[in-house]
Design a protein around this motif. Structure first.
Motif, PDB file in Angstrom:
ATOM      1  N   GLY A   1     -45.897 -31.667 -57.315  1.00  0.00           N
ATOM      2  CA  GLY A   1     -44.639 -32.248 -56.841  1.00  0.00           C
ATOM      3  C   GLY A   1     -43.507 -32.070 -57.839  1.00  0.00           C
ATOM      4  O   GLY A   1     -42.356 -31.823 -57.458  1.00  0.00           O
ATOM      5  N   ILE A   2     -43.840 -32.174 -59.131  1.00  0.00           N
ATOM      6  CA  ILE A   2     -42.816 -31.953 -60.156  1.00  0.00           C
ATOM      7  C   ILE A   2     -42.278 -30.524 -60.025  1.00  0.00           C
ATOM      8  O   ILE A   2     -41.072 -30.285 -60.082  1.00  0.00           O
ATOM      9  CB  ILE A   2     -43.395 -32.192 -61.567  1.00  0.00           C
ATOM     10  CG1 ILE A   2     -43.821 -33.654 -61.720  1.00  0.00           C
ATOM     11  CG2 ILE A   2     -42.377 -31.832 -62.643  1.00  0.00           C
ATOM     12  CD1 ILE A   2     -44.669 -33.912 -62.958  1.00  0.00           C
ATOM     13  N   GLY A   3     -43.215 -29.597 -59.812  1.00  0.00           N
ATOM     14  CA  GLY A   3     -42.804 -28.203 -59.628  1.00  0.00           C
ATOM     15  C   GLY A   3     -41.874 -28.046 -58.437  1.00  0.00           C
ATOM     16  O   GLY A   3     -40.864 -27.349 -58.505  1.00  0.00           O
ATOM     17  N   THR A   4     -42.205 -28.715 -57.327  1.00  0.00           N
ATOM     18  CA  THR A   4     -41.374 -28.603 -56.128  1.00  0.00           C
ATOM     19  C   THR A   4     -39.981 -29.166 -56.376  1.00  0.00           C
ATOM     20  O   THR A   4     -38.975 -28.582 -55.958  1.00  0.00           O
ATOM     21  CB  THR A   4     -42.035 -29.364 -54.962  1.00  0.00           C
ATOM     22  OG1 THR A   4     -43.366 -28.925 -54.854  1.00  0.00           O
ATOM     23  CG2 THR A   4     -41.293 -29.119 -53.676  1.00  0.00           C
ATOM     24  N   LEU A   5     -39.921 -30.296 -57.050  1.00  0.00           N
ATOM     25  CA  LEU A   5     -38.621 -30.905 -57.331  1.00  0.00           C
ATOM     26  C   LEU A   5     -37.745 -29.943 -58.133  1.00  0.00           C
ATOM     27  O   LEU A   5     -36.558 -29.758 -57.844  1.00  0.00           O
ATOM     28  CB  LEU A   5     -38.836 -32.218 -58.103  1.00  0.00           C
ATOM     29  CG  LEU A   5     -37.590 -33.030 -58.436  1.00  0.00           C
ATOM     30  CD1 LEU A   5     -36.825 -33.382 -57.158  1.00  0.00           C
ATOM     31  CD2 LEU A   5     -37.985 -34.314 -59.164  1.00  0.00           C
ATOM     32  N   MET A   6     -38.351 -29.267 -59.110  1.00  0.00           N
ATOM     33  CA  MET A   6     -37.580 -28.320 -59.915  1.00  0.00           C
ATOM     34  C   MET A   6     -37.134 -27.128 -59.074  1.00  0.00           C
ATOM     35  O   MET A   6     -36.045 -26.594 -59.271  1.00  0.00           O
ATOM     36  CB  MET A   6     -38.414 -27.860 -61.111  1.00  0.00           C
ATOM     37  CG  MET A   6     -38.715 -29.023 -62.042  1.00  0.00           C
ATOM     38  SD  MET A   6     -39.396 -28.552 -63.639  1.00  0.00           S
ATOM     39  CE  MET A   6     -40.777 -27.591 -63.175  1.00  0.00           C
ATOM     40  N   THR A   7     -37.988 -26.732 -58.115  1.00  0.00           N
ATOM     41  CA  THR A   7     -37.580 -25.656 -57.206  1.00  0.00           C
ATOM     42  C   THR A   7     -36.332 -26.056 -56.426  1.00  0.00           C
ATOM     43  O   THR A   7     -35.411 -25.263 -56.248  1.00  0.00           O
ATOM     44  CB  THR A   7     -38.722 -25.343 -56.214  1.00  0.00           C
ATOM     45  OG1 THR A   7     -39.856 -24.938 -56.959  1.00  0.00           O
ATOM     46  CG2 THR A   7     -38.329 -24.252 -55.249  1.00  0.00           C
ATOM     47  N   GLY A   8     -36.321 -27.312 -55.959  1.00  0.00           N
ATOM     48  CA  GLY A   8     -35.165 -27.795 -55.202  1.00  0.00           C
ATOM     49  C   GLY A   8     -33.892 -27.694 -56.020  1.00  0.00           C
ATOM     50  O   GLY A   8     -32.859 -27.172 -55.560  1.00  0.00           O
ATOM     51  N   ILE A   9     -33.960 -28.160 -57.265  1.00  0.00           N
ATOM     52  CA  ILE A   9     -32.782 -28.120 -58.136  1.00  0.00           C
ATOM     53  C   ILE A   9     -32.360 -26.667 -58.370  1.00  0.00           C
ATOM     54  O   ILE A   9     -31.182 -26.308 -58.270  1.00  0.00           O
ATOM     55  CB  ILE A   9     -33.100 -28.820 -59.473  1.00  0.00           C
ATOM     56  CG1 ILE A   9     -33.375 -30.308 -59.227  1.00  0.00           C
ATOM     57  CG2 ILE A   9     -31.965 -28.630 -60.470  1.00  0.00           C
ATOM     58  CD1 ILE A   9     -33.990 -31.032 -60.403  1.00  0.00           C
ATOM     59  N   ASN A  10     -33.357 -25.838 -58.633  1.00  0.00           N
ATOM     60  CA  ASN A  10     -33.097 -24.434 -58.936  1.00  0.00           C
ATOM     61  C   ASN A  10     -32.359 -23.737 -57.794  1.00  0.00           C
ATOM     62  O   ASN A  10     -31.367 -23.035 -58.005  1.00  0.00           O
ATOM     63  CB  ASN A  10     -34.440 -23.749 -59.192  1.00  0.00           C
ATOM     64  CG  ASN A  10     -34.335 -22.625 -60.177  1.00  0.00           C
ATOM     65  OD1 ASN A  10     -33.250 -22.096 -60.393  1.00  0.00           O
ATOM     66  ND2 ASN A  10     -35.439 -22.262 -60.775  1.00  0.00           N
ATOM     67  N   PHE A  11     -32.842 -23.946 -56.567  1.00  0.00           N
ATOM     68  CA  PHE A  11     -32.225 -23.234 -55.451  1.00  0.00           C
ATOM     69  C   PHE A  11     -30.880 -23.820 -55.066  1.00  0.00           C
ATOM     70  O   PHE A  11     -29.988 -23.103 -54.629  1.00  0.00           O
ATOM     71  CB  PHE A  11     -33.191 -23.164 -54.262  1.00  0.00           C
ATOM     72  CG  PHE A  11     -34.164 -22.038 -54.416  1.00  0.00           C
ATOM     73  CD1 PHE A  11     -33.877 -20.796 -53.899  1.00  0.00           C
ATOM     74  CD2 PHE A  11     -35.322 -22.194 -55.156  1.00  0.00           C
ATOM     75  CE1 PHE A  11     -34.740 -19.728 -54.084  1.00  0.00           C
ATOM     76  CE2 PHE A  11     -36.196 -21.137 -55.349  1.00  0.00           C
ATOM     77  CZ  PHE A  11     -35.906 -19.904 -54.812  1.00  0.00           C
ATOM     78  N   LEU A  12     -30.716 -25.122 -55.251  1.00  0.00           N
ATOM     79  CA  LEU A  12     -29.398 -25.706 -54.997  1.00  0.00           C
ATOM     80  C   LEU A  12     -28.361 -25.044 -55.905  1.00  0.00           C
ATOM     81  O   LEU A  12     -27.308 -24.571 -55.445  1.00  0.00           O
ATOM     82  CB  LEU A  12     -29.426 -27.217 -55.252  1.00  0.00           C
ATOM     83  CG  LEU A  12     -28.103 -27.931 -54.977  1.00  0.00           C
ATOM     84  CD1 LEU A  12     -27.906 -28.110 -53.480  1.00  0.00           C
ATOM     85  CD2 LEU A  12     -28.038 -29.285 -55.676  1.00  0.00           C
ATOM     86  N   VAL A  13     -28.677 -24.950 -57.187  1.00  0.00           N
ATOM     87  CA  VAL A  13     -27.731 -24.366 -58.134  1.00  0.00           C
ATOM     88  C   VAL A  13     -27.555 -22.867 -57.858  1.00  0.00           C
ATOM     89  O   VAL A  13     -26.441 -22.350 -57.861  1.00  0.00           O
ATOM     90  CB  VAL A  13     -28.193 -24.612 -59.588  1.00  0.00           C
ATOM     91  CG1 VAL A  13     -27.237 -23.960 -60.573  1.00  0.00           C
ATOM     92  CG2 VAL A  13     -28.317 -26.090 -59.858  1.00  0.00           C
ATOM     93  N   THR A  14     -28.679 -22.205 -57.606  1.00  0.00           N
ATOM     94  CA  THR A  14     -28.600 -20.757 -57.351  1.00  0.00           C
ATOM     95  C   THR A  14     -27.637 -20.475 -56.198  1.00  0.00           C
ATOM     96  O   THR A  14     -26.762 -19.609 -56.296  1.00  0.00           O
ATOM     97  CB  THR A  14     -29.995 -20.210 -56.991  1.00  0.00           C
ATOM     98  OG1 THR A  14     -30.889 -20.534 -58.048  1.00  0.00           O
ATOM     99  CG2 THR A  14     -29.955 -18.711 -56.798  1.00  0.00           C
TER     100      THR A  14
END
Lengths: 302, 648
Positions: free
Chosen positions: B192-205
């Motif tokens: 889940g921590i990994g998924t949360l970071m994915t969310g942040i990453n793609f929002l910024v991207t």
């Protein structure tokens, strides 16, 4: 290519066909669509009302889908055809936003009405019967506080009398469901929920837990026997006179994880424990009782 | 603890699995050593920060998990085929449906879609990578080791058995002793921590790295859905993180948040779970909508109909997804006013969804529809999803839901939306973007076989379940009595499940077949595509685009092809390209997470603490890391581009 189209059509005819076969073949087994009391009937009417709209939506979408696919497939004869660059159509988009809004409204109004109605007894001219229901691993315990009797894994009720099932659990959460009499509600530890059901006619109706509660959950069945008022009174008197007394040790044994058969007692475990009032979630007991009182007046007696 | 408790024993199936696992590991080690591939594995994959490779690794894991979850499903169907079947006992069945649900949602659907996002989104927006490539690698490896931790539970210690919803008090130590539910709490936390970071990453991207000219309203629909999904992840996953942390405290340290004693409240878990859980199902459906939008538009040779309404409706669905969670437990007795509110919000979701369905249909109208495998999956989505959708509206009607709740009617509904929505999208997406990932196409003939087998099997399997629900069959029953009239439909459902399994096997064979004999994609644009990912080579060079493209319209690449000769690069335009360096640290930190998690599961706190020290060490090293990437010289770009063109 031609192949695919034929198969696609075959697939379309398959859905309604199977529906028909099923409905004609074993309709008496479809307990949800076989209401045996006013609560289940209310839900049945709502279900049927919604199925009408849903079939309409399915027909419209499937017809459009089939029409578009057949008409606009890439074929040798339209090899030169280049689709137009259209961005949208405001009028059309308003139409297909408005129609779902209307359908949702047409479903929401009776839903809200029924949701409120189901919290009250279907009839007010007779005094409802109160039965406390306790789920435990993996059995159902029914206590009749007014009659001072208790049963396990079966429950007798008089016909045409609203029954207030007061649900709680001595362990994991279960859901009390008698599909022919009406929809379910959870039985939870330290909580009391209420489900009102009523049977139109004498008969036997299967009930089961609808919420997974561990190893033997699949066997958490019980029988609801609806009787005429006379028969019911006779049964109560007989139990009061002949059934053994339940004591704490015996009750402790019943609560142990495992399966048990049917049992009958001439008193109730509510004398020494009400699982709905154990493990207070709301601080001290007095406050809790107040709240409980409020909830009761909220739920019924309108 | 005795060894006999550490390893799961007593089941022939488990012993067979043990043997299979050991043989597979030996096989992999042997192949890597024999072909001297260890260095290749480390340099090219384990340390990579390239979004395309990370995406491919996500998808490989997701397909493996689809296999695992599918085997679970077939075991369940085998057990339920006829009444009183003795194939699985209650405990085994309970473990299997728990892992089936958890794996399919969290370790199959999500990573499959996140994999496609990784591969496609940077290409669609004309970027060279995601905003935080290092973080992206960490996301993947946390997911990977979370999934690994969850999966080893069935041979070491025992699987969780309280359902993928893990309702309390059933999931508490009192009713679920053993380590199974510790695995659930800890493994889902790590991934889940990994998924949360994915969310942040793609929002910024997506917000910061779009090519010049690509305004928000010129973004491809898939990118739009990923943007909104990222927002959903960012708001929803912290709730799950907290809920899982409380569960971990309850199970490991004796707190009483959800227990039956000392004022614990089991309903709190149900609420927290579904406050995350409902947005979660939209996290797996919105990108699917995006995939279908891209494919329908491409193979109808038409711009997406009602683009603005499509954007509006995904935003609407995302908003509504946070105010519907109570519909998962109308039967909890919250009172008619609360139930009515959540009934109406839930039904309201049908409105934007209906808008989308009609917009897809009108995209097809006046188009020139090519029935490729990707398109077949996308087209099949529409009628099947509509069946799932309308039954969803029926379930949303609180008073009626009392009769459907937890029955097979519900099972049928959510499989119709999740399979016809998400799984069809995964298959559609992988066929569509496969040439972009690997440089060759998947075989269309085999692809269509897999499609028809799976799609027909799916209907045969799940359509009867609506009726089983109305007949009173409840979910999670490991067996049932004869004489209830349930048997014929259960037999039919099992046949359907077998067909789905065969479809999956054909799909896997297609991957192998196409790798050997598949048609090479020399153009980079095998489908006559509309969006930027088709402008570059297949597979794209490490830097994606030698020169960042200029966007003038929605369907940017289509516009380039219409107004000129597509995306052309003149050598004098080239400039050195800045790229991030590979790093082994995300992989190593995630291994430390794995051991910390394993320590927590078994309450071996020494191991957990030592591993936690390694995690912190990794974070400290990262903070003092001043490697800010490297430049690819113009000469090297020229060489790469000439080679790619020569290939064409």
């Amino acid at each position: 290519m031609k192949h695919g189209k034929q198969r696609g059509r075959k697939w379309f005819s398959w859905l309604p066909l199977s529906l028909l076969l099923l409905l004609s073949g074993c309709s008496e087994n479809i307990v949800v669509l076989n209401p045996k009391g006013p609560v289940a009937k209310e839900q049945y009417d709502l279900i049927m009302w919604s199925i009408g709209f849903m079939l309409f939506i399915i027909v419209v979408v499937f017809a459009l889908f089939a029409a578009v696919l057949i008409r606009y497939r890439e074929k040798p004869e339209n090899a030169d055809y280049e689709p137009p660059d259209e961005e949208g159509n405001t009028l059309l988009e308003i139409v297909w936003t408005a129609i779902p809004v209307i359908i949702v409204a047409a479903l929401a109004i009776p839903t809200v009405k029924s949701t409120f109605a189901l919290e009250k007894p279907p009839r007010h001219d007779v005094k409802p019967l109160t039965i406390h229901v306790t789920s435990a691993n993996w059995k159902w315990i029914f206590s009749y506080p007014e009659q001072n009797i208790e049963t396990v894994n079966y429950v007798n009720i008089p016909e045409d009398v609203p029954v207030k099932f007061k649900l709680t659990s001595a362990g994991p959460m279960n859901s009390f469901w008698v599909p022919e009499l009406g929809g379910q509600k959870y039985a939870m530890d330290g909580m009391e929920t209420q489900l009102i059901l009523q049977a139109d006619h004498p008969g036997s109706y299967m009930g089961r837990s609808a919420n997974f509660s561990g190893k033997q959950f699949a066997h958490m069945e019980f029988e609801v026997v609806a009787q005429t008022q006379d028969e019911f009174d006779k049964w109560v008197k007989e139990v009061q006179q002949t059934a053994p007394k339940l004591n704490k040790e015996k009750y402790g044994e019943i609560l142990k994880p495992g399966l048990v058969g049917r049992m009958t007692f001439s008193n109730t475990h509510l004398e020494w424990v009400d699982h709905a009032k154990q493990n207070s979630h709301h601080g001290d007991d007095e406050k809790r009782n107040d709240r409980h009182g409020d909830m009761e007046s909220d739920h019924y007696e309108h | 603890m005795k060894w006999s408790e550490f390893f799961v024993t007593g089941e022939p199936l488990i012993y067979a699995a043990d043997v299979a696992i050991v043989l597979t590991i030996i096989g992999i080690v042997f192949v890597l050593t024999y072909f001297k591939k260890w260095k290749w594995l480390w340099d090219e994959w384990l340390t990579t920060v390239d979004h395309k490779k990370i995406g491919i690794m996500y998808i490989i894991c997701a397909v493996l998990m689809l296999f695992r979850g599918g085997v679970d499903a077939l075991l369940m169907r085998a057990q339920l085929t006829v009444p009183n079947m003795k194939f699985l006992d209650a405990q085994h069945y309970n473990e299997i449906f728990t892992t089936h649900g958890t794996i399919m949602i969290l370790f199959m659907a999500m990573p499959f879609l996140i994999g496609l996002m990784n591969i496609v989104v940077p290409l669609q927006i004309g970027a060279r990578d995601v905003a935080f490539p290092y973080l992206n690698a960490l996301s993947f490896w946390l997911f990977f080791f979370g999934a690994l931790l969850f999966n080893i539970s069935f041979v070491i210690g025992g699987s969780p058995d309280a359902g993928w919803t893990a309702y309390f008090p059933l999931a508490s130590n009192e009713f679920s002793p053993g380590v199974g539910n510790n695995y659930y709490a800890v493994a889902l936390q790590i991934s889940g921590i990994g998924t949360l970071m994915t969310g942040i990453n793609f929002l910024v991207t997506i917000l910061k790295m779009r090519a010049p000219g690509m305004t928000l309203m010129r973004m491809p629909m898939f990118t739009w859905t990923v943007l909104i999904t990222s927002v959903l992840i960012i708001f929803a996953f912290p709730v799950f993180t907290v809920a899982l942390a409380l569960m971990t405290f309850d199970r490991l340290f004796g707190t009483q948040f959800f227990s039956m004693a000392n004022g614990g409240m089991s309903m709190l878990w149900a609420n927290l779970f579904w406050i995350w859980g409902h947005p979660e199902v939209y996290i797996v459906i919105l990108p699917s909508f995006g995939i279908f939008s891209e494919i329908v538009s491409t193979f109808a040779r038409k711009r997406l109909f009602g683009y603005k309404a499509m954007v509006g409706s995904i935003v609407g669905i995302a908003f509504l997804s946070f105010i519907v969670w109570v519909h998962h437990f109308f039967t909890m007795g919250a009172g008619p006013a609360v139930n009515s509110f959540f009934s109406i919000t839930t039904m309201a979701i049908a409105i934007p969804t209906g808008v989308k369905v009609f917009n897809w249909l009108f995209t097809l109208r006046k188009g020139k529809i090519r029935l490729t495998t990707a398109m077949l999956w996308s087209l099949a989505f529409i009628p099947n999803f509509v069946i799932g959708g309308v039954t969803g509206v029926m379930l949303a009607m609180a008073a009626a839901d009392y009769q459907y709740h937890n029955s097979y009617f519900l099972i049928a509904h959510f499989h119709y939306v999740l399979i016809a929505g998400t799984v069809f999208a995964c298959f559609a997406g992988i066929h569509y973007w496969y040439p972009k990932m690997f440089g060759h196409l998947l075989n269309e003939h085999l692809g269509k076989w897999a499609f028809w087998l799976f799609m027909i099997g799916f209907n045969i399997c799940f359509f009867p379940m609506y009726f089983l629900g109305l007949m009173g069959m409840t979910r999670r029953m490991y067996t049932y009595a004869a004489g209830l009239g349930w048997t014929p439909l259960n037999v039919v459902a099992t046949i359907g499940a077998v067909l789905m399994g065969i479809g999956f096997i054909v799909f896997c064979y297609n991957i192998y077949y196409s790798a050997r004999y598949g048609e090479r994609d020399m153009t980079g644009d095998p489908w006559d595509g509309r969006t930027l990912e088709w402008a570059t080579a297949s597979p794209p060079a490490h830097y994606n685009f030698p020169v960042v493209p200029e966007v003038t319209d929605l369907d940017a690449y289509w516009a380039m092809k219409k107004n000129g000769s597509g995306y052309e690069v003149k050598e004098e335009q080239l400039e050195p390209i800045h790229m991030p360096s590979n790093s082994g640290r995300p992989f190593l930190i995630s291994i430390a997470f794995f051991f910390a998690g394993f320590g927590l599961v078994f309450k071996w706190f020494t191991l957990a603490i030592i591993a936690a020290i390694f995690i912190i060490l990794g974070l400290i090293l990262r903070s003092f890391d001043d490697d800010d990437g490297y430049y690819i010289s113009v000469d090297e770009i020229k060489r790469t581009e000439r080679l790619a063109r020569k290939g064409a």
